[in-house]
Design a protein around this motif. Sequence first.
Motif, short mmCIF file in Angstrom:
data_model
loop_
_atom_site.label_atom_id
_atom_site.label_comp_id
_atom_site.label_asym_id
_atom_site.label_seq_id
_atom_site.Cartn_x
_atom_site.Cartn_y
_atom_site.Cartn_z
N ASN A 146 0.85 -1.18 0.00
CA ASN A 146 0.00 0.00 0.00
C ASN A 146 0.90 1.25 0.00
OD1 ASN A 146 0.89 0.38 2.63
ND2 ASN A 146 -1.05 -0.21 3.59
N PRO A 147 0.31 2.43 -0.03
CA PRO A 147 1.13 3.65 -0.08
C PRO A 147 2.06 3.83 1.13
CG PRO A 147 -1.11 4.14 -0.75
CD PRO A 147 -1.11 2.72 -0.26
N ARG A 148 1.78 3.16 2.26
CA ARG A 148 2.66 3.26 3.42
C ARG A 148 3.75 2.19 3.39
NH1 ARG A 148 -1.83 3.48 8.02
NH2 ARG A 148 -2.44 1.71 6.77
N ASP A 149 3.86 1.49 2.27
CA ASP A 149 4.88 0.45 2.06
C ASP A 149 4.66 -0.78 2.94
OD1 ASP A 149 6.92 -0.22 0.32
OD2 ASP A 149 8.49 0.26 1.76
N GLU A 150 3.40 -0.99 3.39
CA GLU A 150 3.06 -2.20 4.12
C GLU A 150 2.78 -3.31 3.11
OE1 GLU A 150 0.82 -0.36 8.00
OE2 GLU A 150 -0.29 -0.49 6.13
N ILE A 151 3.05 -4.56 3.50
CA ILE A 151 2.89 -5.69 2.59
C ILE A 151 1.69 -6.53 3.04
CG2 ILE A 151 3.97 -7.80 1.72
CD1 ILE A 151 6.67 -6.46 2.21
N LEU A 152 0.87 -6.94 2.07
CA LEU A 152 -0.26 -7.81 2.34
C LEU A 152 0.22 -9.26 2.42
CD1 LEU A 152 -3.34 -8.37 2.50
CD2 LEU A 152 -3.29 -8.62 0.01
N LEU A 153 -0.09 -9.93 3.53
CA LEU A 153 0.23 -11.35 3.69
C LEU A 153 -1.07 -12.14 3.75
CD1 LEU A 153 3.01 -11.17 6.43
CD2 LEU A 153 3.30 -11.42 3.97
#
Length: 54
Positions: free
Chosen positions: A39-46
Amino acid sequence: MRGDRPLYERDPAARQAYLAEGNARQPRKRVGADVLIRNPRDEILLVNPRYKPD
């Protein structure tokens, strides 16, 4: 509740029978994909798929 644990843990033989039946109806070619979603906050979907053991 019976559905708390996936089928492969509750009854491995039933899972193998289910997979064999499904595989008999599927096309022979299979495709797999790996995707990295951020996402735009550089979080990764697991994602932890509970329908398979690996």
